[in-house]
Design an enzyme around this catalytic site. Structure first.
Site, PDB file in Angstrom:
ATOM      1  CG  ASN D  23     -20.156  32.602 -13.910  1.00  0.00           C
ATOM      2  OD1 ASN D  23     -21.304  32.169 -14.271  1.00  0.00           O
ATOM      3  ND2 ASN D  23     -19.718  33.479 -13.204  1.00  0.00           N
ATOM      4  CB  THR D  46     -20.753  33.488  -7.758  1.00  0.00           C
ATOM      5  OG1 THR D  46     -21.853  33.905  -7.845  1.00  0.00           O
ATOM      6  CG2 THR D  46     -19.988  33.959  -6.505  1.00  0.00           C
ATOM      7  CD  GLU D  47     -22.769  36.233 -12.411  1.00  0.00           C
ATOM      8  OE1 GLU D  47     -22.221  35.141 -12.194  1.00  0.00           O
ATOM      9  OE2 GLU D  47     -23.708  36.154 -13.006  1.00  0.00           O
ATOM     10  CG  ASN D  48     -22.361  37.311  -6.191  1.00  0.00           C
ATOM     11  OD1 ASN D  48     -22.128  36.245  -6.970  1.00  0.00           O
ATOM     12  ND2 ASN D  48     -22.999  37.054  -4.879  1.00  0.00           N
ATOM     13  CB  SER D  88     -16.504  40.056 -10.075  1.00  0.00           C
ATOM     14  OG  SER D  88     -16.594  38.825 -10.368  1.00  0.00           O
TER      15      SER D  88
END
Lengths: 222, 221, 222, 221
Positions: D23, D46-48, D88
């Site tokens: 990330n 990607t944390e979304n 996530s």
């Protein structure tokens, strides 16, 4: 109970007619992806006041959540990232002391709603332990690591934007617009999902349904 | 006359509101499915990861990858969804099922449920999803005979068998009567008798060691 | 790290060559649906001893998990439902005091592994509170309801049966054979997934992947 | 000469093992992506809610439903997977990411990170996913200039800014040097200097208020 589908010119308004003053409203979206703009606009028209809004951000520009804030309907915002380049509405109200703010780390925000939906009473979480955001929380060292005790966040209403629903209320999303939607759909008493399209029962692949119909109360399609 | 298992199942089915999400426990509760009308829109959940479960599979429809919680091959109805075990039990524990129907060894007047363990010292304990179901569903219906084989009542002041869940049962459907139990019913001073079959409330008072409130409707009994 | 694919005559054995004595092994499946039979057979051939097995059941008949128990390789079983019509192998060993048993409610079993995979230190759970299975556990009343504190279950190895994997290690399942697989895949140090078929990267729908490749270490296809 | 941002990003990319799940935080860390070779098999998270994120989208490739954590339109690579926010962040918190790269206001010798809040009394707090990333990834690399604009060092004995996470940083890549920090490095008696750029360890000792262990290789510096 089975989901109800709302369609036609007043669909968004009809679906939100019963939101009460003082309600906690979970609002999906990450930036504009997955933001239920039409539902937020309907909530503004509906007029409920004294709301607590739970969302990742606190509004951008002058539309959507920012417009809801500007209309003076919101008492408190629970979010991970209120301050943005174009969050002038929030910034102004906050600095004037007219908005309460609870900042929650993004993953903890998601997990606290997941806990509400999953019937978990509370959970020990390493995120935020030893920081400002962990202050005042019960802490415990588990396996040599500091944790803080986090509690569920429940909504009275969830406003979710998805891609396609079937007539039963099964829902699929599109790409990173999925974000908070599936979690919020588990965590509110009344779950309202706006979609691009409603298809007949049987048209969605049962292996690929992301939010099963059990979580969905109202499907809105314009 | 007392009710047969099928009559009990039919009574439970009639009390499940249209459009409900329902889990039917292993064993007798599965009979309830036969009495749900297709038009009712009741959606069945099976805790091994599925909504909109259909009837048992036979012949060519048998698929080893598609079973119910009793490990019996079943079918899939249109509108089905599959999910993993943590999501399935989150759905239960989180209070999203409208009704679940369970069998029982004993139910207490306060709604405590005992249905997983006979309490015998040498019994091998095995709980499965019983505790999760008991505490998870919004309304828990129990389906059982009112008396054990040895004639002792299974609706009791306090359970003597090890508990499955505390104050979790709402209604008890038996061969002789239907009862409302749990904290709400108990506040009235006892268990409420909603209907009787081939026996009167006075007879039930003889049989049972719990205070009964006669709430049978004139048309009932 | 990227997943490695094992194929050919010795695929199952190669994928389990390094299981250590004393390991905790998470074994997927609910009844025979999703049971990684070929991996269990390979584990028997591999010979690791003193294992803790975490699985919903404790073996049926004389094959699979039952054969692993019969071979004397297992010290402890953690499961929700050991006693079945055809669990004679488990029943015998347990009654002879040759097997430790921890019975966990099925949803708590899944949630404890989910907690391990999700970095949750512990959680308060209403299931089992006030019962035999809650005895000895820390309890707390939250919102008027009794909860017990539950801790994560971590595996050294997870044996999972799925349907299709791509060459990166993204995985999809089939119907109710999904059950514990996706949760166990998040909760073990080394995750071994046996599949019916491996497809090129790009062939699985990114919206429908159930276990993303990040969780998968080894894919085995015979 | 000191390193440019691109040179720092290239150095970080070179230290990320092939096949890693990574990330890249918002801002400068995203530059690292430009230096990952396609053959490395590094997968970006990607944390979304996505794995196998591709480069920024331009023109017709822009899709409002496909953005990175900085809300910038991105693309999808073959082998991508989408998931919701709880899944996530479970992936992050559960220690499944091999590396994350973050910016920082300050890093302490013990590996404490401060990168979310300036500590100014009237600043509106906003944390986003910074705390989750800091404590979640197996290895946390920080990318920053060694000195703030006012010349004060950002590698410090103890952070004066509000913390993001405790003892979570492993390496600090700066314009002047690369450091190993955290409990492991500190046990040696201080921060380890792995490489220097346009300055010597002796100069760094003048600049910094933390004990430095010279671990530069003869070829380094």
């Amino acid at each position: 109970m089975s989901a109800t589908t709302y369609a036609g010119a007043t669909a968004y308004d009809d679906a939100l007619a019963d939101v009460a003053d003082g309600a906690t409203v979970l609002v999906g979206g990450f930036g504009m992806a997955g933001m239920p703009v039409e539902l937020i606009d309907a909530l503004i028209r509906q007029g409920a006041r004294d709301l607590t809004v739970v969302s990742n951000n606190a509004g951008n520009g002058d539309t959507g959540l920012a417009a809801l804030l500007a209309a003076g309907r919101v008492r408190k915002v629970v979010c991970s990232f209120p301050r943005q380049k174009d969050s002038w509405v929030f910034d102004g109200l906050y600095r004037e002391g007219r908005l309460e703010l609870e900042v929650v780390p993004q993953g903890t925000l998601a997990e606290r709603m997941r806990a509400a939906g999953a019937g978990i009473g509370a959970f020990f979480c390493p995120t935020g332990a030893g920081t400002l955001l962990g202050e005042g929380k019960e802490t415990r060292e588990i396996d040599g690591r500091l944790h803080v005790l986090e509690h569920p966040i429940r909504g009275d209403v969830a406003l979710v934007k998805a891609h396609v629903a079937d007539e039963l209320g099964n829902v699929v999303y599109r790409k990173t617009a999925r974000n908070f939607g599936p979690v919020m759909a588990t965590a509110a008493e009344t779950v309202v999902v706006q979609v691009d399209r409603v298809v007949p029962v049987g048209d969605l692949d049962p292996e690929a349904v992301v939010t099963p119909s059990i979580y969905v109360d109202r499907v809105v399609v314009a | 006359m007392s009710r047969s298992k099928d009559e009990i199942a039919a009574a439970i089915a009639a009390d499940i509101p249209a459009g409900s999400y329902v889990n039917l426990g292993i064993g007798q509760p599965t009979l309830v499915a036969d009495h749900l009308t297709p038009g009712s829109g009741v959606v069945l959940h099976t805790e091994n990861g599925m909504l909109n479960m259909g009837p048992a599979a036979h012949g060519d429809d048998v698929d080893p990858d598609l079973t119910n919680a009793g490990k019996i091959p079943v079918t899939e109805l249109p509108g089905a969804a599959y999910f993993h075990h943590a999501d399935s039990f989150a759905m239960m524990r989180g209070g999203h099922l409208d009704v679940c129907v369970l069998g029982a060894f004993q139910v207490s007047a306060g709604g405590d449920l005992a249905n997983w363990h006979t309490g015998e010292a040498d019994a091998i304990p095995a709980v499965g999803g019983a505790m999760d179901l008991a505490i998870g569903a919004r309304r828990v219906f129990v389906m059982m005979t009112l008396l054990a084989r040895d004639g002792t009542p299974k609706l009791v002041p306090q359970c003597s068998y090890p508990l499955t869940g505390l104050a979790c049962v709402d209604r008890v459907y038996t061969d002789l009567a239907t009862f409302e139990v749990g904290p709400a019913a108990h506040a009235d001073g006892g268990v409420r008798v909603l209907a009787t079959y081939g026996t009167g409330v006075a007879d039930l008072r003889e049989l049972l060691d719990v205070p009964l409130v006669d709430a049978t409707s004139p048309a009932g009994g």
